[in-house]
Design an enzyme around this catalytic site. Structure first.
Site, short mmCIF file in Angstrom:
data_model
loop_
_atom_site.label_atom_id
_atom_site.label_comp_id
_atom_site.label_asym_id
_atom_site.label_seq_id
_atom_site.Cartn_x
_atom_site.Cartn_y
_atom_site.Cartn_z
N CYS A 1 0.83 -1.20 0.00
CA CYS A 1 0.00 0.00 0.00
C CYS A 1 0.88 1.26 0.00
O CYS A 1 1.54 1.55 -0.98
CB CYS A 1 -0.99 -0.04 1.17
N HIS B 1 -3.47 -5.39 1.35
CA HIS B 1 -3.19 -5.68 2.75
C HIS B 1 -3.53 -7.15 3.03
O HIS B 1 -4.44 -7.71 2.43
CB HIS B 1 -4.04 -4.80 3.67
#
Length: 488
Positions: free
Chosen positions: A332, A431
């Site tokens: 991310c 994630h």
């Protein structure tokens, strides 16, 4: 319509055990057939999870939902504050970004946030047999009591009973409990039905005189003493999990920086807990040790954390690491840092600006106002085509030639992330990248560990929730707060 039986768990300090106790109670009740739901009116955390209704909530509430046998829902945590600076935060209401406010402006916004809290509360108490409420921090923070929606302010508005939990491992447990009670108003004190002492080690007989004194001093029962559960693995609300150090058979050395606005650091729990991975967090001012794998985790303020990374010497260390054949993973915000540029034209994380990235992947990232929130399944573009499961929570959109070599493909066919041409750098928006057993094994093999022991994080989490529920069941007398049929 019948209303749920409710109980609020408040703590004398942060990390006293509120989240853990609610999770243990939820699992205990769910195993007995009670339809139970977790609820945290206001949470301040950078660890979040994507819900089934397309929003985000604190990761602790997602864990509590799992304990209760439920899918995460935005009603479980209607107000989520995600700090972006020391004095400001992104305000998420019912799972969606509502505003970016300073602490002072949020104080004025609290009545609006409280309306969202009570809407969720009404829905939950109409749908479940029991709702377990978690407070935030301590109810005795004098400066935060005005317009409080997280602790006694909510308890008074919703008219719910409260138990106080304190961590004896910190020391000063009797002062914490008595002091907290004394700082509450008379009506708030009347809500406190008892105490729970958490993380006790040693001979319980030596504690008894103190428990007797506490009950006599306050007129309230000690509902029980929970032992210190060594090695308990549960998703952290915010605090970093400790890295294991007793790994004589480690096959891989992995490190990750602890930048100021690190988010969703639970992504690295699988590395931290793997018996054959020597994993270390590296904080400010600490030397960056030699490693086989460097992981750049998520960030709530990517430009600011990238500046911190450079100031701490990580840019040179990462490039040296790659010259010697090491591997790098960016997740991310960490993935965004690997590109050539980071642009924030709308000032979503500070003043509008564009900064140079680390220049390790040929891509640029632009922050956009609409946040991407999605649970995902897919396959890694590594040998073995390992299945991967996780979630997206990000505001950045990345474009560039590096994305033509994706790190993985989602089940809908869409590519994600990038794998460098030399195979040394892997970046992704996903994630939970390391959570799936097959994906973890494939990533560790790619990083140089070869064949390693298969670790199933989900199975470990389930086993520890059961272990926690057993401890709650065995050590707490809940007959004064729950119906006899639930605790018999």
């Amino acid at each position: 319509m019948p209303q749920a039986i409710t109980l609020m768990v408040q703590g004398t300090t942060s990390d006293a055990g509120k989240s853990t106790l609610v999770a243990g109670l939820a699992r205990m009740l769910a195993r007995r057939g009670v339809r139970v739901a977790p609820f945290k009116p206001q949470n301040m955390a950078l660890n979040s999870a994507v819900t089934t209704d397309g929003g985000e909530i604190g990761r602790a509430q997602a864990l509590q939902a799992l304990a209760a046998g439920l899918q995460p829902h935005t009603d479980f945590n209607p107000v989520l504050l995600k700090p972006s600076t020391d004095v400001g935060a992104q305000v998420v209401i019912h799972g969606k970004v509502a505003a970016n406010l300073s602490a002072r402006d949020y104080h004025a916004y609290k009545p609006t946030a409280m309306k969202a809290v009570m809407q969720s509360w009404d829905r939950l108490t109409s749908a479940y047999d029991c709702v377990l409420v978690e407070g935030a921090g301590s109810p005795a923070e004098i400066n935060l009591r005005d317009r409080d929606i997280a602790n006694m302010g909510f308890a008074e508005a919703a008219d719910v009973p409260v138990i106080l939990v304190a961590d004896i491992d910190r020391g000063g447990v009797f002062a914490h409990l008595v002091g907290t009670l004394e700082l509450l108003s008379p009506s708030e004190q009347a809500r406190v039905k008892g105490f729970v002492i958490n993380r006790f080690r040693g001979d319980i007989g030596l504690l008894q005189s103190g428990l007797d004194w506490l009950e006599e001093r306050t007129g309230r029962p000690v509902l029980g003493v929970l032992p210190y559960l060594h090695g308990l693995f549960l998703d952290a609300e915010d605090a970093l999990g400790e890295a294991r150090v007793d790994k004589g058979e480690a096959r891989l050395r992995a490190v990750a920086p602890v930048y100021p606005r690190i988010s969703n650091h639970t992504d690295l729990d699988a590395l931290r807990l793997h018996p054959q991975v020597d994993f270390r967090w590296v904080g400010p001012g600490q030397a960056i040790p030699p490693a086989d794998l460097i992981v750049l985790p998520g960030s709530k303020s990517v430009q600011a954390d990238l500046a911190w990374l450079r100031a701490q010497g990580w840019e040179a260390a990462i490039k040296r690491h790659l010259r010697y054949g090491g591997k790098v993973v960016g997740v991310c915000g960490g993935f965004q840092m690997l590109g050539t540029a980071l642009a924030d034209p709308q000032g979503l994380e500070g003043a509008p600006s564009t900064v140079a990235g680390l220049g390790l992947l040929d891509m640029e990232t632009v922050l956009e106002a609409e946040k991407q929130l999605e649970n995902r399944r897919g396959e890694l573009c590594l040998p073995g085509v390992a299945a991967v499961t996780g979630y997206e929570i990000h505001m950045g959109v990345s474009r560039g030639a590096a994305l033509e070599r994706p790190a993985l493909h989602f089940a809908d066919g869409r590519p994600d992330g990038a794998l460098s041409a030399d195979g040394q750098i892997l970046g992704t928006y996903l994630h939970g990248l390391f959570d799936s057993p097959a994906a973890l094994s494939a990533l560790l093999a790619w990083a140089g560990a070869g064949e390693v022991e298969v670790v199933d994080l989900a199975a470990r989490r389930e086993a520890d929730l059961d272990r926690l529920a057993d401890s709650v069941d065995q050590n707490l007398d809940l007959s004064t707060v729950f119906p006899a049929a639930w605790v018999a």
